[in-house]
Design a protein around this motif. Structure first.
Motif, PDB file in Angstrom:
ATOM      1  N   LYS A 131     -43.112 113.930  39.704  1.00 48.10           N
ATOM      2  CA  LYS A 131     -42.536 112.912  40.587  1.00 48.10           C
ATOM      3  C   LYS A 131     -41.971 113.489  41.893  1.00 48.10           C
ATOM      4  O   LYS A 131     -41.088 112.878  42.510  1.00 48.10           O
ATOM      5  CB  LYS A 131     -41.433 112.116  39.854  1.00 48.10           C
ATOM      6  CG  LYS A 131     -41.851 111.549  38.502  1.00 48.10           C
ATOM      7  CD  LYS A 131     -43.044 110.612  38.634  1.00 48.10           C
ATOM      8  CE  LYS A 131     -43.438 110.014  37.281  1.00 48.10           C
ATOM      9  NZ  LYS A 131     -44.658 109.188  37.367  1.00 48.10           N
ATOM     10  N   PHE A 132     -42.480 114.673  42.317  1.00 51.21           N
ATOM     11  CA  PHE A 132     -42.063 115.196  43.611  1.00 51.21           C
ATOM     12  C   PHE A 132     -42.417 114.195  44.715  1.00 51.21           C
ATOM     13  O   PHE A 132     -41.610 113.900  45.586  1.00 51.21           O
ATOM     14  CB  PHE A 132     -42.776 116.522  43.915  1.00 51.21           C
ATOM     15  CG  PHE A 132     -42.187 117.723  43.234  1.00 51.21           C
ATOM     16  CD1 PHE A 132     -41.528 117.619  42.022  1.00 51.21           C
ATOM     17  CD2 PHE A 132     -42.303 118.972  43.812  1.00 51.21           C
ATOM     18  CE1 PHE A 132     -41.000 118.735  41.394  1.00 51.21           C
ATOM     19  CE2 PHE A 132     -41.779 120.099  43.205  1.00 51.21           C
ATOM     20  CZ  PHE A 132     -41.131 119.982  41.987  1.00 51.21           C
ATOM     21  N   LYS A 187     -40.293 111.015  44.632  1.00 48.61           N
ATOM     22  CA  LYS A 187     -38.956 111.213  45.215  1.00 48.61           C
ATOM     23  C   LYS A 187     -39.049 111.285  46.740  1.00 48.61           C
ATOM     24  O   LYS A 187     -38.233 110.668  47.454  1.00 48.61           O
ATOM     25  CB  LYS A 187     -38.355 112.511  44.663  1.00 48.61           C
ATOM     26  CG  LYS A 187     -36.989 112.892  45.228  1.00 48.61           C
ATOM     27  CD  LYS A 187     -35.887 111.978  44.741  1.00 48.61           C
ATOM     28  CE  LYS A 187     -34.505 112.432  45.229  1.00 48.61           C
ATOM     29  NZ  LYS A 187     -34.066 113.677  44.559  1.00 48.61           N
ATOM     30  N   GLU A 237     -39.628 107.783  48.241  1.00 43.29           N
ATOM     31  CA  GLU A 237     -38.414 106.970  48.323  1.00 43.29           C
ATOM     32  C   GLU A 237     -37.532 107.413  49.483  1.00 43.29           C
ATOM     33  O   GLU A 237     -36.945 106.580  50.190  1.00 43.29           O
ATOM     34  CB  GLU A 237     -37.640 107.044  47.000  1.00 43.29           C
ATOM     35  CG  GLU A 237     -38.333 106.352  45.833  1.00 43.29           C
ATOM     36  CD  GLU A 237     -38.701 104.906  46.157  1.00 43.29           C
ATOM     37  OE1 GLU A 237     -37.833 104.169  46.682  1.00 43.29           O
ATOM     38  OE2 GLU A 237     -39.853 104.510  45.904  1.00 43.29           O
ATOM     39  N   LEU A 238     -37.421 108.726  49.681  1.00 40.03           N
ATOM     40  CA  LEU A 238     -36.624 109.241  50.802  1.00 40.03           C
ATOM     41  C   LEU A 238     -37.198 108.783  52.135  1.00 40.03           C
ATOM     42  O   LEU A 238     -36.466 108.349  53.035  1.00 40.03           O
ATOM     43  CB  LEU A 238     -36.577 110.777  50.768  1.00 40.03           C
ATOM     44  CG  LEU A 238     -35.629 111.437  49.774  1.00 40.03           C
ATOM     45  CD1 LEU A 238     -35.851 112.952  49.771  1.00 40.03           C
ATOM     46  CD2 LEU A 238     -34.170 111.125  50.135  1.00 40.03           C
ATOM     47  N   GLU A 291     -36.509 105.078  52.519  1.00 41.90           N
ATOM     48  CA  GLU A 291     -35.073 104.822  52.646  1.00 41.90           C
ATOM     49  C   GLU A 291     -34.558 105.148  54.054  1.00 41.90           C
ATOM     50  O   GLU A 291     -33.716 104.435  54.606  1.00 41.90           O
ATOM     51  CB  GLU A 291     -34.345 105.664  51.594  1.00 41.90           C
ATOM     52  CG  GLU A 291     -32.833 105.606  51.633  1.00 41.90           C
ATOM     53  CD  GLU A 291     -32.234 106.590  50.648  1.00 41.90           C
ATOM     54  OE1 GLU A 291     -31.335 107.338  51.048  1.00 41.90           O
ATOM     55  OE2 GLU A 291     -32.691 106.626  49.483  1.00 41.90           O
ATOM     56  N   ALA A 344     -43.785 116.445  50.568  1.00 41.48           N
ATOM     57  CA  ALA A 344     -42.998 116.662  49.350  1.00 41.48           C
ATOM     58  C   ALA A 344     -42.902 118.152  49.030  1.00 41.48           C
ATOM     59  O   ALA A 344     -41.830 118.662  48.673  1.00 41.48           O
ATOM     60  CB  ALA A 344     -43.632 115.905  48.184  1.00 41.48           C
ATOM     61  N   TRP A 359     -39.576 120.687  48.913  1.00 49.74           N
ATOM     62  CA  TRP A 359     -39.236 121.542  47.772  1.00 49.74           C
ATOM     63  C   TRP A 359     -39.042 122.992  48.213  1.00 49.74           C
ATOM     64  O   TRP A 359     -38.138 123.670  47.740  1.00 49.74           O
ATOM     65  CB  TRP A 359     -40.343 121.469  46.705  1.00 49.74           C
ATOM     66  CG  TRP A 359     -40.145 122.522  45.663  1.00 49.74           C
ATOM     67  CD1 TRP A 359     -39.278 122.484  44.608  1.00 49.74           C
ATOM     68  CD2 TRP A 359     -40.789 123.795  45.599  1.00 49.74           C
ATOM     69  NE1 TRP A 359     -39.347 123.659  43.886  1.00 49.74           N
ATOM     70  CE2 TRP A 359     -40.269 124.475  44.478  1.00 49.74           C
ATOM     71  CE3 TRP A 359     -41.756 124.430  46.379  1.00 49.74           C
ATOM     72  CZ2 TRP A 359     -40.688 125.761  44.119  1.00 49.74           C
ATOM     73  CZ3 TRP A 359     -42.176 125.703  46.029  1.00 49.74           C
ATOM     74  CH2 TRP A 359     -41.642 126.354  44.916  1.00 49.74           C
ATOM     75  N   LEU A 387     -35.370 118.712  47.800  1.00 49.88           N
ATOM     76  CA  LEU A 387     -35.889 117.583  47.026  1.00 49.88           C
ATOM     77  C   LEU A 387     -35.032 117.254  45.813  1.00 49.88           C
ATOM     78  O   LEU A 387     -35.095 116.137  45.285  1.00 49.88           O
ATOM     79  CB  LEU A 387     -37.329 117.892  46.588  1.00 49.88           C
ATOM     80  CG  LEU A 387     -38.237 116.716  46.273  1.00 49.88           C
ATOM     81  CD1 LEU A 387     -38.324 115.764  47.458  1.00 49.88           C
ATOM     82  CD2 LEU A 387     -39.637 117.220  45.910  1.00 49.88           C
ATOM     83  N   LEU A 443     -35.479 118.531  42.955  1.00 54.51           N
ATOM     84  CA  LEU A 443     -36.351 118.658  41.792  1.00 54.51           C
ATOM     85  C   LEU A 443     -36.955 120.054  41.779  1.00 54.51           C
ATOM     86  O   LEU A 443     -36.988 120.739  42.797  1.00 54.51           O
ATOM     87  CB  LEU A 443     -37.480 117.622  41.845  1.00 54.51           C
ATOM     88  CG  LEU A 443     -37.089 116.139  41.814  1.00 54.51           C
ATOM     89  CD1 LEU A 443     -38.313 115.274  42.097  1.00 54.51           C
ATOM     90  CD2 LEU A 443     -36.474 115.774  40.470  1.00 54.51           C
TER      91      LEU A 443
END
Length: 656
Positions: A270-271, A274, A277-278, A281, A336, A340, A345, A347
């Motif tokens: 789910k990197f 996430k 969504e960022l 948002e 993503a 990371w 992230l 995650l």
């Protein structure tokens, strides 16, 4: 040592100008036009003249008279209209090198971890020469950073869910009707990457003749991305086996990795979800309600520093991040991944050991399931270099735009696209490698390769051919040496030839690789530089054959003895040339150009060869001079080996 003194001079003069004149001026250091003028030239008086409204020469004379003394500097002299020339204390300098003070003062402070991502070959077929340029550039840049004292993590991103893997899956599943077990059996045989090379070309040709078959690619991509069904299983088998082949190929050139993040885990862990969504948002992307991108999530073109090139998009277009069918584009997953890398992230992957290299180093691979073996901490870099060819500049810019749009401005500035141009082949090399050419191709200065069309040279074939040609030369020169030894030496020469050829050009130069030129023992080549290092070793070998040992340099060459020997301008210039390795490394890092170090290695080899020809060291009768010459030979050997083996990744053979 040379660059360390330069740094001290710059700091001392900056402090002196601040205290004496209240001036905050950059202290520029130039090379004098002639060696007889000294080692450094400062034009600082010209900048002060504008502020003080005084003649530059008068200011220079004042500075030369009042500047504080500095270790290693013999005198300051005023030249021309206001230059300040600096002469080094030759005895002090030689003694400092003998005592190893350059190493003692050269350690860099830990300012965070640098992440260098390179190689990144699609795991669908054998590596080719273009991949070798990426890997050699990346590996050499890593070596440069580590030689400068930086902490570096080497990543090799594996796009195991992309179009190229899907096309090979289509070949196995649709054209050859193979089951996963049959593909697994094939993957266990030698040259599986070669098999997939041919299959990939066949699939591309099939698409050209049957455009409707592109639906197979779409279905395979969907299955792979969701990890479901026979096609996803075949994709895992293919990608894992091809990655092993690639790692074997790169290790032949001394190239290793710390961690291999995989695109599949970016999806499964789910990197991307996430990051998605960022992006939503914070308004970095928006949903297109109409127009050609209707139904897609896109990033506004206003975010990009660099507009689209080569007609990929017009300058006013937005960039699609998520397609209307819900699949994420390459650049979305890469945003993503970049988040990371910087630890932004929240995650992380799970990791498992992938392989241990012959030198004991472990490479780890990302996985979506926990592993009982504790792994090092990966990611969380302070700087990130992505070694990717220049054709990807636009997409790399979108990745940086994504970070900036999310508010990560510092990380965006420290995301560097370490770009390079393509590698082609000379027509002569194509003939040697048995690549058929048209009459038109033979007239061109270089021939472009294409994995999709099956035209090109596989990396292992090229390395094998280089070894074969190098061994012919080694066999002719050393027929009495044992066969395994000659093969080892030929391999080292071949590796040096290939790495040096790929490094000696600036990154923005299109290379036409020429096998004969690369292997030449004359000119700016790897074998020429290797030969200089071998010659330096031979002096010491001949000394041992005479039953002699190296003298105690520290006891016999004090500063006075050094000064006496270095009065000879030839010796002084040779020593200066040999001691500029740190300056060459610093300049190469500042410019991001490994070619600067390659060029220095060639100049160092030239200087040593002149020394070797002009001075019969072991026949020298004067005891002090003989000791000095032996020390200079040892110093050259150390500098050549450091530059070749540690920085350029080029081995020094036992003989040539």
């Amino acid at each position: 040592m040379f660059h360390l003194i330069e740094k001290q001079i710059r700091e001392m003069f900056a402090s002196f100008l601040r205290e004496r004149y209240g001036a905050e001026l950059p202290v520029v250091i130039e090379q004098p036009k002639q060696a007889s003028f000294g080692e450094y030239a400062l034009p600082v008086a010209f900048g002060l003249a504008r502020q003080l409204r005084r003649p530059p020469r008068a200011i220079a004379e004042e500075i030369a008279a009042q500047a504080p003394a500095m270790a290693g500097v013999a005198k300051l002299e005023v030249a021309g209209n206001g230059y300040i020339n600096i002469r080094l204390d030759r005895g002090w300098y030689g003694r400092a090198l003998l005592e190893g003070r350059e190493q003692a003062s050269g350690a860099a402070a830990d300012v965070g971890k640098v992440i260098v991502e390179h190689t990144n070959i699609n795991p669908n077929k054998a590596a080719h020469i273009g991949h070798l340029r990426n890997a050699v550039l990346g590996d050499t840049f890593v070596r440069m950073l580590r030689a400068a004292g930086r902490r570096v993590e080497v990543q090799n991103y594996i796009d195991n869910t992309g179009v190229q893997v899907a096309d090979v899956v289509v070949g196995f599943h649709r054209l050859e009707k193979k089951t996963p077990d049959e593909v697994r059996a094939l993957a266990g045989r030698p040259k599986f990457d070669y098999y997939c090379w041919d299959l990939y070309a066949r699939v591309s040709q099939y698409y050209a003749e049957h455009p409707q078959a592109l639906e197979w690619r779409r279905d395979a991509l969907h299955a792979i991305e969701h990890g479901e069904g026979v096609e996803a299983e075949i994709a895992r088998i293919v990608a894992d086996a091809i990655v092993d082949c690639h790692l074997d190929t790169m290790w032949r050139l001394g190239i290793a990795y710390d961690v291999l993040p995989r695109e599949s885990e970016i999806l499964h862990l789910k990197f991307w979800a996430k990051a998605f969504e960022l992006l939503k948002e914070r308004g970095a992307i928006y949903y297109a309600e109409e127009g050609k991108n209707k139904g897609c999530w896109v990033m506004a073109a206003s975010h990009f520093r660099q507009k689209a090139e080569n007609g990929e998009d017009s300058a006013d277009d937005a960039k699609v991040i998520v397609r209307s069918n819900g699949t994420v584009t390459y650049v979305g997953k890469d945003i993503a991944y970049q988040l990371w890398k910087f630890g932004l992230l929240g995650l992380d992957f799970h990791y498992k050991p992938l392989r241990q290299y012959p030198d004991g180093h472990w490479a780890w691979v990302a996985t979506d399931e926990p592993c009982d073996i504790p792994a090092p901490e990966f990611g969380r870099g302070s700087e990130v270099y992505n070694v990717i060819d220049s054709r990807q500049a636009y997409l790399q810019d979108v990745v940086v735009a994504g970070l900036r749009a999310l508010g990560f401005h510092e990380q965006a500035e420290k995301s560097i696209h370490f770009s390079y141009e393509m590698v082609a082949l000379s027509p002569r090399t194509c003939a040697i490698l048995g690549i058929p050419l048209s009459d038109e191709d033979r007239k061109r200065p270089y021939v472009e390769v294409s994995g999709r069309r099956g035209l090109g040279v596989k990396a292992d074939d090229l390395i094998d051919k280089l070894i074969e040609k190098a061994k012919e030369e080694v066999d002719s020169r050393h027929p009495d040496r044992p066969e395994p030894e000659r093969l080892r030496v030929a391999t080292q020469i071949a590796v040096g030839a290939l790495r040096y050829f790929l490094l000696k050009f600036t990154r923005n130069t299109v290379i036409a690789f020429d096998l004969q030129e690369a292997l030449s023992f004359e000119g700016e080549t790897g074998p020429y530089v290797q030969y200089a290092a071998v010659r330096a070793r031979n002096i010491l070998r001949k000394l041992a054959e005479r039953g002699e040992t190296l003298p105690d340099f520290a006891a016999r060459l004090d500063a006075e003895a050094m000064a006496r020997q270095l009065q000879a301008e030839d010796f002084w210039q040779l020593l200066l040339a040999a001691s500029r390795s740190g300056a060459a490394l610093e300049a190469a890092l500042e410019a991001g150009e490994p070619s600067h170090v390659a060029r220095y290695a060639f100049q160092l080899a030239q200087a040593f060869n002149s020394f070797y020809h002009d001075y019969p060291i072991l026949a020298e009768q004067d005891a002090e001079k003989r000791t000095f010459l032996l020390w200079l030979a040892v110093y050259f050997e150390r500098q050549l080996e450091w530059t070749l083996e540690r920085v350029l990744g080029i081995p020094v053979p036992e003989y040539m």
